[in-house]
Design an enzyme around this catalytic site. Structure first.
Site: not given
Ligand code: ATR
Length: 272
Positions: A14, A16, A65, A77, A130, A149, A151, A154
């Site tokens: 980090s 920070s 978070k 807010e 994020a 995304n 997936t 989501r």
């Molecule tokens: P964060 O809080 O950092 O956003 P998270 O909630 O675990 O962490 O979400 C990770 C995000 O990165 C998700 O959108 C994930 O995609 P999936 O929902 O399909 O898992 C995405 N992600 C992580 N690794 C990835 C990869 N190799 N290629 C594409 N998307 C990825």
């Protein structure tokens, strides 16, 4: 004891503590700022102990978070809208105020870089915490935010919260082939493992700009991919990191520190 701290897991890399050390030097406001690696099941205890023992403010990073959101007594807010907290302030009555400065940190960095305009069409890649933290501040500023995304479910679940806003929508990756955007933002965690989210190469038009919310020493995997595809304007998330820290400093101390000199110092330190 440090009166300000960042909690996370992992936390070793980090920036920070260094950023806040530079803010303290620049503003003349002394605050001791440490870092703490917290086991996943010990976070609530660690947070409460920190504030019980005199802590005044905390930054929260991955993966805590969303959990912190449920632990705060009050929310700003923007934290309430983001569903996640990255900054906690102990108030004079002892209660905990949760804020989220990620969105404003991102938008202010994009403005600084001249990458975001009111007519911008933005593709936000990722649907985790994020992405959730920044989607509304982005949509408040520009004309259209499309979420995609790996997936897709989501992404659909995430935008369900924003069905009342007509400039936020979701598209699956395989529907992006005929699309054009001004800005593509990587909000996935793929970079942590050295990966890149798979995107259609047709998105890379001569005018598109790319921003990676992730940062590391040198090019992130996403930025390296963008450059290979011929993107001319790319930036990583170091400026966002300094921006979100500056807004946390403002919440704690009522003073807004200068972002640019701190960003330049960090860049110089990273290149050595
Ligand atoms: P964060 O809080 O950092 O956003 P998270 O909630 O675990 O962490 O979400 C990770 C995000 O990165 C998700 O959108 C994930 O995609 P999936 O929902 O399909 O898992 C995405 N992600 C992580 N690794 C990835 C990869 N190799 N290629 C594409 N998307 C990825």
């Amino acid at each position: 004891m440090d009166t300000f701290i960042v909690f996370g897991n992992p936390i070793k890399h980090s920036q920070s503590p260094r950023i806040h050390e530079l803010f303290a030097a620049e503003t003349g406001i002394h605050h001791s700022y440490g870092r703490m690696l917290v086991p996943l099941d010990k976070f609530e205890l660690a947070l409460r102990q920190f504030f019980d023992m005199g802590g005044l403010g905390a930054n929260i990073t991955l993966p805590f978070k969303e959990f912190t959101f449920s632990l705060c007594d009050q929310l700003t807010e923007r934290a309430s809208l983001a569903g996640a907290v990255n900054t906690v302030k102990k108030q004079p009555d002892g209660t905990l105020l949760g804020d989220n400065t990620d969105g404003i940190g991102l938008v202010s960095d994009l403005q600084r870089l001249n990458l975001l305009h009111q007519d911008s069409r933005v593709l936000l890649v990722g649907a985790g915490g994020a992405a959730r933290g920044v989607i509304l501040p982005l949509a408040a500023y520009c004309c259209k935010v499309v979420l995609t995304n790996r997936t897709f479910l989501r992404a659909q679940e995430l935008i369900r919260f924003y069905h009342h806003l007509d400039n936020i929508s979701a598209l699956p990756l395989d529907c992006l082939y005929s699309q054009e955007y001004n800005l593509i933002i990587n909000a996935t965690s793929a970079g942590i493992l050295g990966d890149v989210p798979v995107l259609p190469a047709s998105l890379i038009t001569p005018t598109v700009c790319c921003y990676d919310m992730f940062y590391q020493k040198g090019d992130t995997p996403f930025i390296a991919w963008c450059r290979q595809q011929g993107v001319r304007r790319c930036a990583d998330g170091l400026g966002m990191l300094v921006g979100q820290a500056a807004y946390a400093f403002l919440l704690w101390h009522g003073v807004f520190p200068s972002i640019l000199p701190v960003l330049e110092t960090l860049r110089a330190e990273q290149s050595t």
